[in-house]
Scaffold this active site. Structure first.
Site, PDB file in Angstrom:
ATOM      1  N   GLY A 202       3.502   2.617  11.526  1.00 10.71           N
ATOM      2  CA  GLY A 202       4.060   3.457  11.547  1.00 10.71           C
ATOM      3  C   GLY A 202       4.327   3.952  12.889  1.00 10.71           C
ATOM      4  O   GLY A 202       5.129   4.918  12.422  1.00 10.71           O
TER       5      GLY A 202
ATOM      6  N   GLU B  54      -5.366  -4.829  11.224  1.00  8.54           N
ATOM      7  CA  GLU B  54      -4.242  -4.360  10.702  1.00  8.54           C
ATOM      8  C   GLU B  54      -4.805  -3.282  12.495  1.00  8.54           C
ATOM      9  O   GLU B  54      -5.875  -2.884  12.820  1.00  8.54           O
ATOM     10  CB  GLU B  54      -4.453  -2.512  10.068  1.00  8.54           C
ATOM     11  CG  GLU B  54      -4.771  -2.418   8.603  1.00  8.54           C
ATOM     12  CD  GLU B  54      -6.082  -1.058   8.305  1.00  8.54           C
ATOM     13  OE1 GLU B  54      -4.831  -0.611   7.819  1.00  8.54           O
ATOM     14  OE2 GLU B  54      -7.067  -0.715   8.373  1.00  8.54           O
TER      15      GLU B  54
ATOM     16  N   ASN C  55       0.917  -1.125  -0.331  1.00  6.42           N
ATOM     17  CA  ASN C  55       0.225   0.297   0.360  1.00  6.42           C
ATOM     18  C   ASN C  55       1.353   1.291  -0.194  1.00  6.42           C
ATOM     19  O   ASN C  55       1.633   1.740   0.804  1.00  6.42           O
ATOM     20  CB  ASN C  55      -0.938  -0.078   1.152  1.00  6.42           C
ATOM     21  CG  ASN C  55      -1.256   1.092   0.929  1.00  6.42           C
ATOM     22  OD1 ASN C  55      -1.670   1.676   0.488  1.00  6.42           O
ATOM     23  ND2 ASN C  55      -2.236   1.747   2.286  1.00  6.42           N
TER      24      ASN C  55
END
Length: 251
Positions: free
Chosen positions: A173, A167, A9
């Site tokens: 991140g 997720e 992605n």
């Protein structure tokens, strides 16, 4: 048999020229190899028509990162599922945590997006997952169960065309990663929810990807879990060496 998949992605990264260069580099890196998984790159909309003809379709699938919840019409700035499909792209990421958090995508909006994607021959990579407060309150199972409502009104035939991606939003991140045991536990819960709704055979054939700070250093351990069928990769998908390292975790 369910497929092992490594999907990249790109998010809002790479100009058109940089994206073309990245796709070419990945294509060359896989030229003399047969990966033991399906490889997909999901690019910004403006890249799709340029990148799709550049890559070897036998080895690399191309997808969008989103599509509109309307078929066509006066929706300035939106991109429809039909438009995505017209570029030759075969996949679309739907329900990503960033779309839910920043753009207010709801269970109902996502139902419409999934149906339009399927109607246009696209394979949705449908994302579900909990944020840190929900994980700390041990509510992850009920959160993902509620999010699955967007796809649980599909027919069994249509549901079997979908890829799921879990997720842990708290691990995107942030450098945090769910431990392999945590990943396996929630993937097994998701598969059991699918089995309850559609039966064991469909559940056994549904690919469920892990999407939370997956890198070459931890991919093999994560993918070794019986219910983790690959990864939806963010940052590491922007460098061919890293992305290829994750693909190689299946070798």
């Amino acid at each position: 048999m369910r497929k092992n998949i490594v999907a990249g992605n790109w998010k809002m990264n790479k100009t058109l020229q940089e994206g073309i260069a990245l796709a070419k580099e990945l294509n060359e890196a896989l030229a003399n190899e047969k990966p033991n998984c399906d490889v997909i790159i999901c690019t910004p909309f403006i890249h799709l028509a340029s990148v799709t003809p550049l890559v070897d379709a036998a080895k690399i699938g191309v997808g969008a990162e989103n599509c509109a919840d309307k078929e066509s019409g006066a929706y300035t700035g939106e991109v429809s599922a039909a438009m995505v499909a017209s570029t030759g792209a075969k996949y679309v990421i739907l329900g990503h945590s960033e779309r839910r958090a920043y753009y207010g995508e709801t269970v109902e909006i996502l139902k419409d997006k999934v149906k339009l994607a399927l109607a246009n021959g696209l394979t949705p990579i449908f994302c579900i997952g909990e944020v840190l407060e929900e994980r700390e309150a041990n509510k992850q199972n009920e959160v993902v169960a509620a999010q699955l409502a967007s796809v649980f009104d599909l027919s069994a035939e249509d549901f079997s065309k979908i890829v799921l991606a879990y997720e842990p939003v708290w691990a995107i991140g942030t450098g945090k990663t769910a431990s392999p045991a945590q990943a396996q536990e929630i993937h097994a819960f998701i598969r059991s929810a699918v089995a309850e709704k559609y039966g064991k055979e469909i559940a056994d054939n549904t690919s469920i990807l892990y999407g939370g700070s997956c890198k070459p250093s931890n991919a093999k351990e994560l993918f070794a879990n019986p219910d983790v069928d690959g990864g939806l990769i963010g940052g590491a998908a922007l460098k061919v060496a890293d992305f290829k390292g994750i693909i190689d975790a299946f070798n």
